[in-house]
Design an enzyme around this catalytic site. Structure first.
Site, PDB file in Angstrom:
ATOM      1  N   LYS A  52      -7.161   7.890   9.137  1.00 29.70           N
ATOM      2  CA  LYS A  52      -7.551   6.478   9.230  1.00 29.70           C
ATOM      3  C   LYS A  52      -8.112   6.106  10.604  1.00 29.70           C
ATOM      4  O   LYS A  52      -8.560   4.971  10.800  1.00 29.70           O
ATOM      5  CB  LYS A  52      -6.346   5.583   8.922  1.00 29.70           C
ATOM      6  CG  LYS A  52      -5.696   5.829   7.564  1.00 29.70           C
ATOM      7  CD  LYS A  52      -6.666   5.634   6.431  1.00 29.70           C
ATOM      8  CE  LYS A  52      -5.988   5.574   5.075  1.00 29.70           C
ATOM      9  NZ  LYS A  52      -5.301   6.798   4.692  1.00 29.70           N
ATOM     10  N   GLU A  74      -1.429 -10.448   3.678  1.00 33.53           N
ATOM     11  CA  GLU A  74      -1.088  -9.584   4.808  1.00 33.53           C
ATOM     12  C   GLU A  74      -1.411 -10.272   6.125  1.00 33.53           C
ATOM     13  O   GLU A  74      -0.604 -10.260   7.061  1.00 33.53           O
ATOM     14  CB  GLU A  74      -1.838  -8.260   4.704  1.00 33.53           C
ATOM     15  CG  GLU A  74      -1.317  -7.344   3.609  1.00 33.53           C
ATOM     16  CD  GLU A  74      -2.185  -6.116   3.393  1.00 33.53           C
ATOM     17  OE1 GLU A  74      -1.670  -5.140   2.826  1.00 33.53           O
ATOM     18  OE2 GLU A  74      -3.377  -6.139   3.778  1.00 33.53           O
ATOM     19  N   LYS A  92      -8.103  -3.718   6.928  1.00 35.67           N
ATOM     20  CA  LYS A  92      -7.082  -3.705   5.900  1.00 35.67           C
ATOM     21  C   LYS A  92      -7.645  -4.398   4.663  1.00 35.67           C
ATOM     22  O   LYS A  92      -8.637  -5.096   4.744  1.00 35.67           O
ATOM     23  CB  LYS A  92      -5.817  -4.425   6.377  1.00 35.67           C
ATOM     24  CG  LYS A  92      -5.063  -3.658   7.458  1.00 35.67           C
ATOM     25  CD  LYS A  92      -3.853  -4.409   7.989  1.00 35.67           C
ATOM     26  CE  LYS A  92      -2.915  -4.898   6.927  1.00 35.67           C
ATOM     27  NZ  LYS A  92      -2.416  -3.796   6.050  1.00 35.67           N
ATOM     28  N   GLY A  93      -6.990  -4.182   3.528  1.00 36.50           N
ATOM     29  CA  GLY A  93      -7.365  -4.906   2.327  1.00 36.50           C
ATOM     30  C   GLY A  93      -8.000  -4.090   1.228  1.00 36.50           C
ATOM     31  O   GLY A  93      -8.385  -4.640   0.203  1.00 36.50           O
ATOM     32  N   GLY A 108       0.532  -0.599   6.545  1.00 38.74           N
ATOM     33  CA  GLY A 108      -0.481   0.425   6.758  1.00 38.74           C
ATOM     34  C   GLY A 108      -1.805  -0.200   7.143  1.00 38.74           C
ATOM     35  O   GLY A 108      -1.921  -1.414   7.328  1.00 38.74           O
ATOM     36  N   ALA A 109      -2.831   0.631   7.265  1.00 36.23           N
ATOM     37  CA  ALA A 109      -4.184   0.162   7.558  1.00 36.23           C
ATOM     38  C   ALA A 109      -5.172   1.154   6.967  1.00 36.23           C
ATOM     39  O   ALA A 109      -4.857   2.337   6.792  1.00 36.23           O
ATOM     40  CB  ALA A 109      -4.407   0.016   9.059  1.00 36.23           C
ATOM     41  N   ASP A 110      -6.365   0.668   6.670  1.00 38.91           N
ATOM     42  CA  ASP A 110      -7.417   1.521   6.129  1.00 38.91           C
ATOM     43  C   ASP A 110      -8.250   2.161   7.233  1.00 38.91           C
ATOM     44  O   ASP A 110      -8.797   3.245   7.052  1.00 38.91           O
ATOM     45  CB  ASP A 110      -8.317   0.702   5.206  1.00 38.91           C
ATOM     46  CG  ASP A 110      -7.535   0.101   4.053  1.00 38.91           C
ATOM     47  OD1 ASP A 110      -6.863   0.861   3.338  1.00 38.91           O
ATOM     48  OD2 ASP A 110      -7.579  -1.129   3.867  1.00 38.91           O
ATOM     49  N   GLY A 141       0.814  -1.204   0.000  1.00 32.85           N
ATOM     50  CA  GLY A 141       0.000   0.000   0.000  1.00 32.85           C
ATOM     51  C   GLY A 141       0.849   1.255   0.000  1.00 32.85           C
ATOM     52  O   GLY A 141       2.074   1.210   0.102  1.00 32.85           O
ATOM     53  N   SER A 142       0.177   2.399  -0.069  1.00 32.35           N
ATOM     54  CA  SER A 142       0.879   3.668  -0.249  1.00 32.35           C
ATOM     55  C   SER A 142       1.737   4.058   0.949  1.00 32.35           C
ATOM     56  O   SER A 142       2.767   4.718   0.780  1.00 32.35           O
ATOM     57  CB  SER A 142      -0.136   4.782  -0.543  1.00 32.35           C
ATOM     58  OG  SER A 142      -1.099   4.873   0.494  1.00 32.35           O
TER      59      SER A 142
END
Length: 246
Positions: free
Chosen positions: A136, A118, A109-110, A97-99, A40-41
């Protein structure tokens, strides 16, 4: 839970904040470690930093376990030696990271599509450091109104999506198949599965119970709730860096 804060910085973009959190997380990396490399970013910046420190000779004997094909390609381009869980079933540290992050450090996540790998990698590590910008942070998972991903097998995916939606009717859940870029075909994970994104209008309720219900459905491979997995969350915001430890 232990919380510490580092002094504020000038006005930064969201990407600047992600990079700030990522660099702080890499401070936990020591020579000789086996590392889970996130996707992820935000994780992108951490992987770049690890490669930079290896090139400078400030880190030695690092082995990376990537959580996606995309991260594998990035790590190889940076000269980070790679392996897998078959060879290294226990990792020293994972950075990702995490959403979403809730007040108990549970995660969604995902949204980048790599939740299964992950969860496999980050479930095998002694320490899991999560890096996010302050956007987030949520009170409860699903609270952003954005997607909570579920990886499903392609066979009769609509049947599975309907059953997922029906599990959470009280939360106003809507299940949607994720489309690939361009919108013509379904998005395919690295494992050649589909992703059904769940959108909630209300609270999910007991997360562990929700997890069990989702995983009991035939056709479901894995979901994007990472419950009681993060050991440290690093949050970058306009006021600086905040570190939360379990």
């Amino acid at each position: 839970m232990v919380v510490s804060t580092i002094s504020p910085s000038p006005v930064l973009t969201q990407d600047d904040l992600k990079k700030l959190a990522a660099y702080k997380a890499v401070e936990y990396v020591e020579s000789g470690m086996v590392l889970g490399l996130g996707t992820g970013s935000t994780a992108y910046h951490a992987v770049n930093r690890i490669g930079e420190l290896l090139k400078q000779g400030k880190l030695h004997n690092i082995i990376g376990i990537p959580t996606s094909k995309r991260t594998e390609e990035q790590a190889l381009s940076l000269g980070i030696p790679l392996s897998d869980l078959d060879t290294h079933p226990v990792l020293d540290l994972a950075i990702d990271g995490a959403d979403e992050v809730d007040t108990h450090l549970n995660l969604v996540k995902g949204r980048g599509g790599s939740l299964l790998r992950e969860k496999m990698v980050e479930g095998a590590c002694r320490k899991f450091v999560v890096i996010v910008d302050e956007s987030k942070m949520v009170e409860t998972l699903g609270g952003s109104g954005l997607a909570m991903p579920v990886e499903v097998v392609p066979f009769c995916w609509n049947f599975t999506a309907t059953r997922l939606q029906n599990l959470f009717t009280k939360a106003g859940c809507v299940a949607k198949l994720r489309a690939a870029d361009g919108g013509g075909k379904p998005y395919l994970t690295d494992n050649a599965n589909y992703i059904v994104d769940l959108y909630f209008k209300g609270e999910i309720g007991d997360l562990k119970a929700a997890s069990d219900e989702i995983l009991r459905l035939a056709g479901v491979v894995e979901h994007g709730m990472f419950i009681d997995m993060a050991t440290t969350v690093i949050i970058a915001g306009e006021r600086g860096i905040t570190v939360k430890n379990k």
